[in-house]
Structures are given as structure tokens and as C-alpha cells.
Design an enzyme around this catalytic site. Sequence first.
Site, PDB file in Angstrom:
ATOM      1  CB  ALA A  63       2.214   6.883  -5.017  1.00 16.94           C
ATOM      2  N   GLY A 106      -0.556   4.502  -9.210  1.00 21.27           N
ATOM      3  CA  GLY A 106       0.487   5.279  -9.972  1.00 21.27           C
ATOM      4  C   GLY A 106       1.447   3.938 -10.878  1.00 21.27           C
ATOM      5  CD  GLU A 109      -2.645   7.388 -11.686  1.00 22.88           C
ATOM      6  OE1 GLU A 109      -1.767   7.225 -10.833  1.00 22.88           O
ATOM      7  OE2 GLU A 109      -3.237   8.437 -11.615  1.00 22.88           O
ATOM      8  CD  GLU A 129      -4.713   5.472  -7.349  1.00 23.29           C
ATOM      9  OE1 GLU A 129      -5.820   4.514  -7.596  1.00 23.29           O
ATOM     10  OE2 GLU A 129      -4.140   5.592  -7.959  1.00 23.29           O
TER      11      GLU A 129
HETATM   12  C1  HXC Z   1       4.865   1.301  -0.311  1.00 23.37           C
HETATM   13  C2  HXC Z   1       4.613  -0.835  -0.853  1.00 23.37           C
HETATM   14  C3  HXC Z   1       3.614  -0.475  -1.909  1.00 23.37           C
HETATM   15  C4  HXC Z   1       3.233   0.765  -1.947  1.00 23.37           C
HETATM   16  C5  HXC Z   1       3.843  -2.793  -1.668  1.00 23.37           C
HETATM   17  N1  HXC Z   1       4.669  -2.416  -0.973  1.00 23.37           N
HETATM   18  N2  HXC Z   1       3.034  -1.643  -2.227  1.00 23.37           N
HETATM   19  N3  HXC Z   1       4.865   0.159  -0.144  1.00 23.37           N
HETATM   20  N4  HXC Z   1       3.865   1.528  -1.356  1.00 23.37           N
HETATM   21  N5  HXC Z   1       2.512   1.333  -2.894  1.00 23.37           N
HETATM   22  C6  HXC Z   1       5.707  -3.018   0.104  1.00 23.37           C
HETATM   23  C7  HXC Z   1       4.935  -3.734   1.237  1.00 23.37           C
HETATM   24  O1  HXC Z   1       4.482  -2.938   2.119  1.00 23.37           O
HETATM   25  C8  HXC Z   1       5.797  -4.784   1.600  1.00 23.37           C
HETATM   26  O2  HXC Z   1       6.682  -4.381   2.307  1.00 23.37           O
HETATM   27  C9  HXC Z   1       6.247  -5.247   0.164  1.00 23.37           C
HETATM   28  O3  HXC Z   1       6.297  -3.969  -0.735  1.00 23.37           O
HETATM   29  C10 HXC Z   1       5.667  -6.410  -0.626  1.00 23.37           C
HETATM   30  O4  HXC Z   1       4.142  -6.202  -0.716  1.00 23.37           O
HETATM   31  P1  HXC Z   1       3.132  -7.128   0.327  1.00 23.37           P
HETATM   32  O5  HXC Z   1       1.921  -6.327   0.455  1.00 23.37           O
HETATM   33  O6  HXC Z   1       3.757  -7.797   1.335  1.00 23.37           O
HETATM   34  O7  HXC Z   1       2.886  -8.134  -1.196  1.00 23.37           O
HETATM   35  P2  HXC Z   1       1.398  -8.983  -1.532  1.00 23.37           P
HETATM   36  O8  HXC Z   1       0.926  -9.495  -0.156  1.00 23.37           O
HETATM   37  O9  HXC Z   1       1.745  -9.994  -2.423  1.00 23.37           O
HETATM   38  O10 HXC Z   1       0.546  -7.724  -1.907  1.00 23.37           O
HETATM   39  C11 HXC Z   1       0.753  -7.263  -3.174  1.00 23.37           C
HETATM   40  C12 HXC Z   1      -0.265  -5.934  -3.400  1.00 23.37           C
HETATM   41  C13 HXC Z   1      -0.111  -4.953  -2.124  1.00 23.37           C
HETATM   42  C14 HXC Z   1      -1.427  -6.311  -3.525  1.00 23.37           C
HETATM   43  C15 HXC Z   1       0.273  -5.212  -4.593  1.00 23.37           C
HETATM   44  O11 HXC Z   1       1.317  -4.758  -1.980  1.00 23.37           O
HETATM   45  C16 HXC Z   1      -0.731  -3.733  -2.273  1.00 23.37           C
HETATM   46  O12 HXC Z   1      -1.946  -3.690  -2.109  1.00 23.37           O
HETATM   47  N6  HXC Z   1       0.061  -2.478  -2.372  1.00 23.37           N
HETATM   48  C17 HXC Z   1      -0.516  -1.360  -2.552  1.00 23.37           C
HETATM   49  C18 HXC Z   1      -1.352  -0.876  -3.802  1.00 23.37           C
HETATM   50  C19 HXC Z   1      -1.789   0.626  -3.797  1.00 23.37           C
HETATM   51  O13 HXC Z   1      -2.703   0.693  -2.831  1.00 23.37           O
HETATM   52  N7  HXC Z   1      -1.298   1.209  -4.737  1.00 23.37           N
HETATM   53  C20 HXC Z   1      -1.862   2.661  -4.791  1.00 23.37           C
HETATM   54  C21 HXC Z   1      -0.985   3.518  -4.120  1.00 23.37           C
HETATM   55  S1  HXC Z   1      -1.614   5.267  -4.175  1.00 23.37           S
HETATM   56  P3  HXC Z   1       7.174  -5.075   3.458  1.00 23.37           P
HETATM   57  O14 HXC Z   1       8.118  -4.203   4.136  1.00 23.37           O
HETATM   58  O15 HXC Z   1       6.109  -5.448   4.456  1.00 23.37           O
HETATM   59  O16 HXC Z   1       7.939  -6.330   2.898  1.00 23.37           O
HETATM   60  C22 HXC Z   1      -1.192   5.692  -5.482  1.00 23.37           C
HETATM   61  C23 HXC Z   1      -1.324   7.210  -5.960  1.00 23.37           C
HETATM   62  C24 HXC Z   1      -0.887   7.624  -7.266  1.00 23.37           C
HETATM   63  O17 HXC Z   1      -0.524   5.244  -6.420  1.00 23.37           O
HETATM   64  C25 HXC Z   1      -0.539   9.117  -7.212  1.00 23.37           C
HETATM   65  C26 HXC Z   1       0.330   9.284  -8.296  1.00 23.37           C
HETATM   66  C27 HXC Z   1       1.805   8.780  -8.174  1.00 23.37           C
END
Ligand code: HXC
Length: 255
Positions: A63, A106, A109, A129
Site C-alpha cells: 500500500a 499489499g 496480498e 507491515e
Molecule cells: C510509498 C513507496 C513504497 C510504498 C517504495 N516506495 N515502496 N512509496 N509506499 N509502499 C517509494 C520509495 O519511497 C521511493 O521513493 C521509491 O519508491 C523507490 O523505493 P526505495 O525504497 O528507494 O527502493 P529500495 O531502496 O530498493 O527499497 C525497496 C523496498 C522499499 C525494500 C521495497 O521501498 C520498501 O521497504 N518499501 C516499503 C515496503 C512496505 O513496507 N510495504 C508494506 C506497506 S503497508 P523516492 O521518492 O524516495 O524515490 C501495506 C498495508 C497493506 O501494504 C494494506 C492493504 C492494501
Amino acid sequence: MAYLTMHDDGPVRIVRMAREDRLNALNLALVDELVAALEAADADVNVRAIVLTGGEKAFAAGADIGEMADATAVDMKLRDQFRAWDRIRGVHKPVIAAVKGFALGGGCELALACDLVIAGESAKFGQPEVKLGLMPGAGGTQWLARRLGKARALELLWLGDPITAREALSLGLINRVVPDEACVAHAVELGKRLAEMPPVALRCIKEAVYQAMDTAFADGLEAERNLFYLLFATEDAREGMRAFLERRKPEFQGR
Ligand code: HXC
């Protein structure tokens, strides 16, 4: 469609999430577009199977955290975003995920909500998460508990560490692992094989299998039986059985 691209390869609709600068973070607009695209494919008589894919680096990184960071519980309740996700589950045609790179939160999922999953070697599945002080909201706890059992599910959900494509395969979470460059093509080939099958039978089988995950065994058996009887009302069942007896290839019409 700002966040998706789509094209058909014969009877297979390929839907690609293309918000690459954010690793396909699933903001509300992207999910709305995705639901609309899947429902349109479901309703299109020329489409027999759907392949859902993302980019090279990410299928979807979860998400959009930016959309949730300041939201209150009431905001989230009123946003009611999971109504859209329920509609993904409502798609009748086979949906095959072709996953390369990150499928997190997400995004994981979403892959698990697809009927079949083909993963590239680079795929990483996980529910991180917990590291945000959250938990899955789009079915992750339910999918994993049902598919992996309590112990494995809790380990993945509590630690939040991703697993590789091969680990996901050995856990029975996904169907196949192939080289990244073959991933989408492999999913499309599978879609084409499904496209040759009788569509009403595919639909009833999908319904019965999802019933099995949802209901008590006896209720699931009852549902299976009723769907089995229903298929005797289709011309495709008649054609399939006759073709077997006449030693020829069946021609299915979807009726
Ligand atoms: C918003 C995101 C994002 C996310 C990545 N980005 N994931 N923005 N929401 N979930 C953005 C980063 O901020 C960054 O923007 C760009 O995408 C590239 O990501 P990086 O982090 O620079 O890449 P990298 O260092 O290679 O790391 C990749 C990654 C990391 C390990 C996947 O991005 C990460 O941990 N993302 C979050 C994963 C996460 O926690 N997902 C769960 C979300 S909660 P900029 O502007 O800096 O370039 C969820 C709840 C589900 O899903 C509920 C139901 C839908």
C-alpha cells in the site's frame, strides 16, 4: 488509465501495473484502476484468462505508505478501501500473477489473491507491515494462515522478512519459478492453456475451490456437488464427453 497498461495476446489480457517510480505502491487510484481493468476483462467475451504483472524491480511494494501515514483509524474506516479488494476476489475468470521483484505487504496480498502465481527468480514475497507498526489488511493473515498453517504464517507476519521465490514455491504459496525474462511469457502460455478449457467448468471449479477455503468441509462438499450437477446443463460438458468418446478434440463454446 494512469497507472496501468493493458494489451491482449490472443485470449489472454495482460494487465501491467506501471507506477515504477514508486515500485508500484498501491495507492487508492491504482487499485481502483486495477479493479476496473479486471472487471472489464471478466466481462469481455474475447478474454479467457488474465495475467497481472508489474515491473522488473517490483510487482508491488505494498500500500502507498504516503497515503496512510497521517490517516486516523476513522479516516481508514471511512476510506473503506478493502471494498475494492473484495471485487478483485469476485473476478470469475482465471487470474494469473506474474511476479518479478518485490511483492510486499499489499503487493504480496495482491499476488496471493490471484488464482495462480508464476514467479521470476528475483521475486521476493513478504508481509513487512509489522515493521511499520501495522499488520496486513487485505487478507494476508487469512491467506497465510490457511495456506501455510499457524507457525509458518506467524513467523512471516511477526518478523516481516521477505522470502525468495524458491522458498515461496517450497511452502506451496506459488505455482512455479522461472527465469525473470520468461516470467510473463510463461504466465501467458498458462493463460492460453486455460483459454482452451471450457469456461463454465473453470468458473465452477474456481468457485468450489474458494468455497473450500471459506467453509466447513461438509458445506464445501455440498457446494461442489451442486456446481458439478450444474455443469451437466452446459453444452461444453456434452461436447467434452462426446469428443472423448468420438476420439476427437472438443470445441468449447463457453455455454
Ligand atoms: C510509498 C513507496 C513504497 C510504498 C517504495 N516506495 N515502496 N512509496 N509506499 N509502499 C517509494 C520509495 O519511497 C521511493 O521513493 C521509491 O519508491 C523507490 O523505493 P526505495 O525504497 O528507494 O527502493 P529500495 O531502496 O530498493 O527499497 C525497496 C523496498 C522499499 C525494500 C521495497 O521501498 C520498501 O521497504 N518499501 C516499503 C515496503 C512496505 O513496507 N510495504 C508494506 C506497506 S503497508 P523516492 O521518492 O524516495 O524515490 C501495506 C498495508 C497493506 O501494504 C494494506 C492493504 C492494501
